[in-house]
Design a protein around this motif. Structure first.
Motif, short mmCIF file in Angstrom:
data_model
loop_
_atom_site.label_atom_id
_atom_site.label_comp_id
_atom_site.label_asym_id
_atom_site.label_seq_id
_atom_site.Cartn_x
_atom_site.Cartn_y
_atom_site.Cartn_z
N LEU A 1 0.91 -1.20 -0.02
CA LEU A 1 0.04 -0.09 -0.11
C LEU A 1 0.96 1.30 -0.01
O LEU A 1 1.62 1.42 0.67
CB LEU A 1 -0.92 0.12 1.38
CG LEU A 1 -2.22 -0.53 1.19
CD1 LEU A 1 -3.11 -0.18 2.53
CD2 LEU A 1 -3.03 -0.11 -0.01
N GLU B 1 -0.85 4.53 -0.03
CA GLU B 1 -1.67 5.20 0.96
C GLU B 1 -3.07 4.54 0.87
O GLU B 1 -3.27 3.51 0.09
CB GLU B 1 -1.74 6.76 0.32
CG GLU B 1 -2.50 6.70 -1.34
CD GLU B 1 -3.04 8.29 -1.63
OE1 GLU B 1 -3.88 8.42 -1.04
OE2 GLU B 1 -2.28 8.43 -2.52
N GLU B 2 -4.12 5.05 1.61
CA GLU B 2 -5.18 4.47 1.58
C GLU B 2 -5.67 4.17 0.36
O GLU B 2 -5.81 5.16 -0.55
CB GLU B 2 -6.26 5.21 2.70
CG GLU B 2 -7.38 4.41 3.06
CD GLU B 2 -8.48 5.12 3.91
OE1 GLU B 2 -8.09 6.33 4.09
OE2 GLU B 2 -9.49 4.57 4.00
N ARG B 3 -6.07 2.94 0.08
CA ARG B 3 -6.70 2.47 -1.29
C ARG B 3 -5.77 2.41 -2.41
O ARG B 3 -6.11 2.05 -3.59
CB ARG B 3 -7.71 3.41 -1.72
CG ARG B 3 -9.14 3.65 -0.79
CD ARG B 3 -10.25 4.44 -1.48
NE ARG B 3 -11.44 4.41 -0.50
CZ ARG B 3 -12.26 3.19 -0.46
NH1 ARG B 3 -12.32 2.50 -1.41
NH2 ARG B 3 -13.29 3.46 0.47
N TYR C 1 -6.02 0.64 -7.24
CA TYR C 1 -6.71 1.29 -6.78
C TYR C 1 -8.12 0.67 -6.25
O TYR C 1 -8.85 0.24 -7.01
CB TYR C 1 -7.08 2.87 -7.60
CG TYR C 1 -8.10 3.57 -6.90
CD1 TYR C 1 -7.70 4.11 -5.69
CD2 TYR C 1 -9.30 3.68 -7.38
CE1 TYR C 1 -8.79 5.06 -5.20
CE2 TYR C 1 -10.33 4.52 -6.93
CZ TYR C 1 -10.03 5.11 -5.48
OH TYR C 1 -10.97 5.86 -4.99
N GLU D 1 -13.87 3.43 -4.18
CA GLU D 1 -15.27 3.20 -3.24
C GLU D 1 -16.41 3.04 -4.15
O GLU D 1 -16.76 3.71 -5.20
CB GLU D 1 -15.21 4.81 -2.73
CG GLU D 1 -16.23 5.18 -1.88
CD GLU D 1 -17.53 5.60 -2.94
OE1 GLU D 1 -18.68 5.28 -2.61
OE2 GLU D 1 -17.27 6.32 -3.53
#
Ligand code: G1P
Length: 287
Positions: free
Chosen positions: A172, A174-176, A241, A244
């Motif tokens: 990772l 960063e987040e996502r 990625y 969301e």
């Protein structure tokens, strides 16, 4: 940026319906599958669309163009409004390229080279219908703006589903967002590096084209985009990625049922009816 829609597939899972009607024209309620993907791209600020179609799929080449007879008929009956959702696309740029032989998804993408030119481009697979707050492609573009690296959408899937997807793993950032270190097309669950599955949204750079043109056959004896991306990873960083939103697999009959129900539950004009229907079935003990 152009958006490439590989829509040349035969649609065997939906035969006999797809004998005459392209799979991407099958409706999810009253709107064809392809329109969800094109609307998502448009809502992400993209307005130049490249379809890789196939012989027999002419309906797809007509769908986003005016139909004079229908317009005249609707006009006469004061019903022009029924085509509002489609009329906004009449002025946009659509390019249609034929894939004459079914040589695979990677081959289909390679045919977009002349239309795409020397710029980064988006790829969208309409079978993957994504419902989200922010359009999935807009999320992808924001990450691309930041890192300027080719980017692939991902979601985590149950182990049993692994053999249906491209699967990747990596650290990772960063987040996502993760750096793809391993990537393999449709592995057996036991050989898979993770349960991170490729979903049909990509931002690619033009250096993918020479790698696709090498034409080596991969999973299913087809030229796979995944294999070209593995080659690309030897030269530059490729990112994953986790978008969301929720993705529905409208390309299988069971996934199609799920897609219909969820779209109906989200649309104001169908929500109450669908809720009552499902609740009624559950209460009768038939669910
Ligand atoms: C394609 C890609 C695969 C990806 C999938 C997502 O496979 O090759 O990597 O996981 O789309 O829907 P297909 O479903 O066309 O076999």
């Amino acid at each position: 940026m152009k958006t490439v829609f590989p829509v040349a597939g035969v649609g065997t899972r939906f035969l006999p319906a797809t004998k005459e009607v392209p799979k991407e024209i099958l409706p999810v309620l009253d709107k064809p599958l392809i329109q969800y993907a094109v609307e998502e791209a448009a809502a992400s600020g993209l307005d130049d669309f490249v379809f890789i179609t196939a012989p027999g799929k002419e309906a797809l080449e007509r769908y986003f163009a005016p139909n004079a007879e229908l317009d005249e008929f609707l006009g006469r009956h004061g019903k022009e409004g029924l085509l509002d959702g489609i009329r906004e696309f009449y002025g946009k740029k659509f390019t249609y390229i034929r894939q004459e032989q079914a040589l695979g998804f990677g081959h289909a993408v390679s045919l977009a080279e002349a239309a795409v030119g020397d710029e980064a481009f988006a790829i969208s697979l309409p079978d993957d219908l994504i419902l989200s707050e922010q359009p999935a492609m807009a999320q992808m573009l924001a990450v691309y703006e930041k890192y300027r690296s080719p980017l692939i959408a991902f979601m985590k899937v149950p182990r049993a589903d692994i053999p249906r997807y491209g699967i990747a793993a990596g650290p990772l950032l960063e987040e996502r967002v993760f750096a793809i270190e391993k990537l393999v097309e449709k592995p057996a669950a036991a050989d898979a590096p993770s349960n991170f599955a490729v979903i049909g949204r990509y931002i690619m750079t033009p250096d993918i084209f020479p790698l696709l043109k090498r034409g080596s056959k991969g999973a299913g004896s087809e030229i796979q985009l995944t294999d070209a991306v593995v080659e690309l990873m030897k030269k530059r960083r490729v990112l994953g990625y986790f978008f969301e939103g929720r993705r529905f697999d409208a390309g299988t009959t069971l996934g199609y049922i799920e897609t219909l129900v969820h779209v109906a539950l989200r649309r104001e004009d169908t929500r109450d009816f669908t809720r009552r229907l499902l609740r009624g079935l559950a209460e009768n003990g038939t669910l």
